[in-house]
Design an enzyme around this catalytic site. Sequence first.
Site: not given
Length: 385
Positions: A58, A110, A183, A208
């Site tokens: 993790r 977004y 972003d 993306k």
Amino acid sequence: MNDKKPRPARPLQPATLAAQALGWIEPATRGLAPAIQLATTFERDPDQSLPGGRSYIRPRAAAFDQPEALLAALEGGHAAMLFASGMAATTAAFQALSPGDHAIAPEEAYWGLKQWIMDFGRPGGLGIDFVDMSQAANVAAAVKPGRTKLIWAETPANPTWSIADIAALAEIAQGAGARLAVDNTVPTPLHTRPLDLGADLVMHAATKYLNGHSDVLCGALVTAREDSYWQRLTDLRAQAGAVPGPFEAWLLLRGMRTLVLRVRQSSASALEIARHFAGHAKLAAVLYPGLAGHPGHAIAARQMQGGFGGMLSIRLAGGREAALAAAARVRLWKRATSLGGVESLIEHRASVEGSYSKVPADLLRLSTGIEDTGDLIADLEQALA
Ligand SMILES: *Cc1c(COP(=O)(O)O)cnc(C)c1O
């Protein structure tokens, strides 16, 4: 002429870094593609030491090392961290703030960002204001001295591709003692390197363009420097565990190796499509920052290199019904959400965004893939006819 004169080493270009994934060779076999290390746990020596440098998956999966290093190199950053999705990366950046801190978010972005801020960010104790970031002065006016800790920007911003001036926002953030996060999903580091322009943090929905094949959910943060905020993000990721699996990380690296070719083709195609349809009788507007008539064109031309990205939108003169009818008639463009894949997508955003959306009902968002540009134009022409 003195041939012996030493020349400064030219830094390797993004296409080279990406194609060879930084030239990394799998040590056990000399394979040119990495092996996929799926182990969740790693053996200790009798003295309790960890010769492999890892104990549990993790906090830091082995499969993340290469995609993180490649992304950091492409963005010119100090380090990168993969997250389970773009939204996992985004929300981590906000969650690493302290209750009572103030943040500034873009009015146009977004849609999932606004949804999270309204449903969880604000109720969770963060003061977050939405601002039209196409004018840097609006951001300066929204700063709360001493309290504003994060300015979040997206440029070009979904879905009208408004442009924020990253260098101007970085100056405002610095003056306020806040961090600027950008972003960078839509332009990719090929067209914009926010850290070079003064930003502190970059976010990618790696789902993306970075992956590019519409088959991986992944996100990433890239930092300009090692500091207490980055350490907090590292701890947050390790403790909250919003991480992708090793196979997703492997697929992401594979996708990133062709990033440059894909983005170049998508951008060139999008520009050609935007120019072709600008002024079309059935359209009220073509929204693309590469068009001289776009309100953000001057800033985009200054802060973007090599193109304006593969995303554009069209607004139908006939309104909502005409937009839905055109979307229904396409044969080649796929009616689907998301962006940045090799296949071209068309979407009526107002139908899919939630109640917080302000997207015009006559707008169709286009994600240009890497198909033949003429085929894409012909299909849109017949859909608009
Ligand atoms: C898709 C997207 C996100 C969210 O990414 P997920 O991987 O879907 O969580 C954030 N920002 C932009 C610009 C996006 O396109």
